[in-house]
Scaffold this motif. Sequence first.
Motif, PDB file in Angstrom:
ATOM      1  N   PHE B  88      -7.781  29.751  15.611  1.00  0.00           N
ATOM      2  CA  PHE B  88      -7.541  29.973  17.036  1.00  0.00           C
ATOM      3  C   PHE B  88      -8.798  30.615  17.613  1.00  0.00           C
ATOM      4  CE2 PHE B  88      -3.403  30.076  14.964  1.00  0.00           C
ATOM      5  CZ  PHE B  88      -2.695  29.166  15.724  1.00  0.00           C
ATOM      6  N   THR B  90      -9.785  31.454  20.610  1.00  0.00           N
ATOM      7  CA  THR B  90      -9.740  32.487  21.659  1.00  0.00           C
ATOM      8  C   THR B  90      -9.235  33.827  21.119  1.00  0.00           C
ATOM      9  OG1 THR B  90      -7.524  31.792  22.302  1.00  0.00           O
ATOM     10  CG2 THR B  90      -9.350  30.815  23.520  1.00  0.00           C
ATOM     11  N   LEU B  91      -8.741  33.826  19.888  1.00  0.00           N
ATOM     12  CA  LEU B  91      -8.228  35.068  19.303  1.00  0.00           C
ATOM     13  C   LEU B  91      -9.299  35.708  18.422  1.00  0.00           C
ATOM     14  CD1 LEU B  91      -4.629  33.973  18.180  1.00  0.00           C
ATOM     15  CD2 LEU B  91      -5.373  34.782  20.409  1.00  0.00           C
ATOM     16  N   GLU B  95      -6.541  38.862  14.762  1.00  0.00           N
ATOM     17  CA  GLU B  95      -5.380  38.207  15.384  1.00  0.00           C
ATOM     18  C   GLU B  95      -5.091  36.865  14.727  1.00  0.00           C
ATOM     19  OE1 GLU B  95      -5.424  39.930  19.963  1.00  0.00           O
ATOM     20  OE2 GLU B  95      -6.757  38.282  19.444  1.00  0.00           O
ATOM     21  N   LYS B  98      -3.153  37.621  11.736  1.00  0.00           N
ATOM     22  CA  LYS B  98      -1.771  37.958  12.115  1.00  0.00           C
ATOM     23  C   LYS B  98      -0.988  36.690  12.434  1.00  0.00           C
ATOM     24  CE  LYS B  98      -2.462  42.632  13.847  1.00  0.00           C
ATOM     25  NZ  LYS B  98      -2.727  43.451  15.041  1.00  0.00           N
ATOM     26  N   MET B  99      -1.646  35.747  13.084  1.00  0.00           N
ATOM     27  CA  MET B  99      -0.990  34.461  13.381  1.00  0.00           C
ATOM     28  C   MET B  99      -0.608  33.761  12.084  1.00  0.00           C
ATOM     29  SD  MET B  99      -0.277  33.387  16.402  1.00  0.00           S
ATOM     30  CE  MET B  99      -0.290  31.617  16.487  1.00  0.00           C
ATOM     31  N   GLY B 100      -1.499  33.860  11.096  1.00  0.00           N
ATOM     32  CA  GLY B 100      -1.209  33.253   9.800  1.00  0.00           C
ATOM     33  C   GLY B 100      -0.003  33.876   9.126  1.00  0.00           C
ATOM     34  N   GLY B 101       0.318  35.110   9.535  1.00  0.00           N
ATOM     35  CA  GLY B 101       1.436  35.813   8.906  1.00  0.00           C
ATOM     36  C   GLY B 101       2.733  35.765   9.701  1.00  0.00           C
TER      37      GLY B 101
END
Lengths: 306, 233
Positions: B88, B90-91, B95, B98-101
């Motif tokens: 991602f 823009t992250l 972050e 965290k998205m992966g989790g």
Amino acid sequence: MMATLVDAITFSSFLSMMGFGLTLVRRTTGVWNVAQAGLVSIGAYVTLTLVSFVGGSPYLYLPLAFLIGAGVGAILFLVAINPLRKASSIILLVATIAFNLILISIINIYADYLQNVFGILSKSFLLTRLDFKIFGRPAISTISVSTLLIFTIAFYLFLRYTRTGLALRGCIEQPSLAGVVGVSVRSLYLFSWVLAGGSAGLAGGFLPLFFQCNPNIGFYLIALMFCVSILGGVGEIYGPFLGGWLVGFVQIFGTTLLASTLGPWVILYKGLFPMVILVLTLLFVPQGLSGIDWRAKVRILKRKGG
Amino acid sequence: MLRISNLNAGYGNAQVLYDIDLECKLGEVVTVIGPNGSGKTTLLNSIFGLADIFSGTVTFDGISLSDLPSHKIVGTRLGYLRQEGNIFETLSVEENLKMGGVSIKKKEVKKRMGEVLSLMPVVKPFLSRKASTLSGGERHLLAIALVLMSRPKLVMLDEPTAGLAPIAIKQIIKTVDRLKDEGISLIIVEQNLKDVLKLSDRSYLVVSGRNTFVGSPDKLLERSDLKMYLGLD
């Protein structure tokens, strides 16, 4: 002058709330939702109905206007948008136009029912008499701005510090990757339609305290909502807050200024001001104000200056 | 662990894969090779619910994946690193992790992030940076770290070294080797065969959507008739 400023602030707050929903669903699901107009009208009728039958201050019913708007937003997504998710954006736009016509028709029938059965003046109504004063001014100004401020801060905190907010940001950028890492993209789309419907319902709930309302009030404002969304920039979720204030101020101040110079006939054409801005935006900054890389612009100016 | 039988798949009405069989057992590294456009990525996409399965079965740990949406497949502890659009931008890097989790419990995310960073310490220095500012090699490393956040037992990697400089390729291969040591099963689609075949237990050659060879990398390299697909001398 002061009254014009207060009007501009109030009007801008409504526009920002309405434009927010339009931008959010555009960012998440790629749909220009014309039914945002019907959702605004629903909010106005929630306020009218409860004030008429239950009584009390219209402000008490704003949470309910939000919830009902959110519910209709959810129905719209589940009934019209999700089944057509593989369709082109034009088909989806047409679906929202159709849904909006249905909503407006239902609101018209409901307004007739209120008027004929209960004798409530529901085809054209204004509830300013129920407003109270803060510092000698109608409370609508202070409350609408405060609500917008709270809404904006809450949404910022939600996006920045919650897991769902992070997932929504990821989903906006790359929905397919979001799905691959375990995000239920469909649920987030539904959530964004709920939030968009809620914000439209909330803005609509405020309107009778400021505007003469009728079943088509949302439809009269839809062009301005698009203007807010495009001017602010659909690429940035905070764009409509910027767009709303610019459009609101231009419309109110532009009309007042020109009416005092050229004559009151200008008021009839007040809707033209934001449209002129919209055309200029599309011609020169199609990405909208929030899409401009201001830092790069400053760098270029400095280089030219130096 | 992962078993594919008689898979026919594609997109819409266009069939890309024909009667594909594939197996990856616990701790194994399997490579899928073949010329461009042979259907390797479609094979991974169909395992992960991103392509249409016309017939055949895909099971992972006894669970049929055919009818599961992608976000639920992650919950079976299968990870997928796509060739493109795998971070991602823009992250921030943190972050992204965290998205992966998102598929694991919220309170376990921090702990898992620590585990992933100890497995891939190269990611740690750029945690606060925006992903769009990373170099090609750093992006690939982040993409691998992102996939590892969901505690996968099997990771599918689609050309993890594509378009990278030799030094970055080395780093990716080293990371893949570490994943193997950690007991994570791997299915790797790769053009850079020289390095990947060394790690591989079994190879599949896919040509025009069909399996044309299954066997050990040594046997594959012995087949002079297949060299045109391998780009090896």
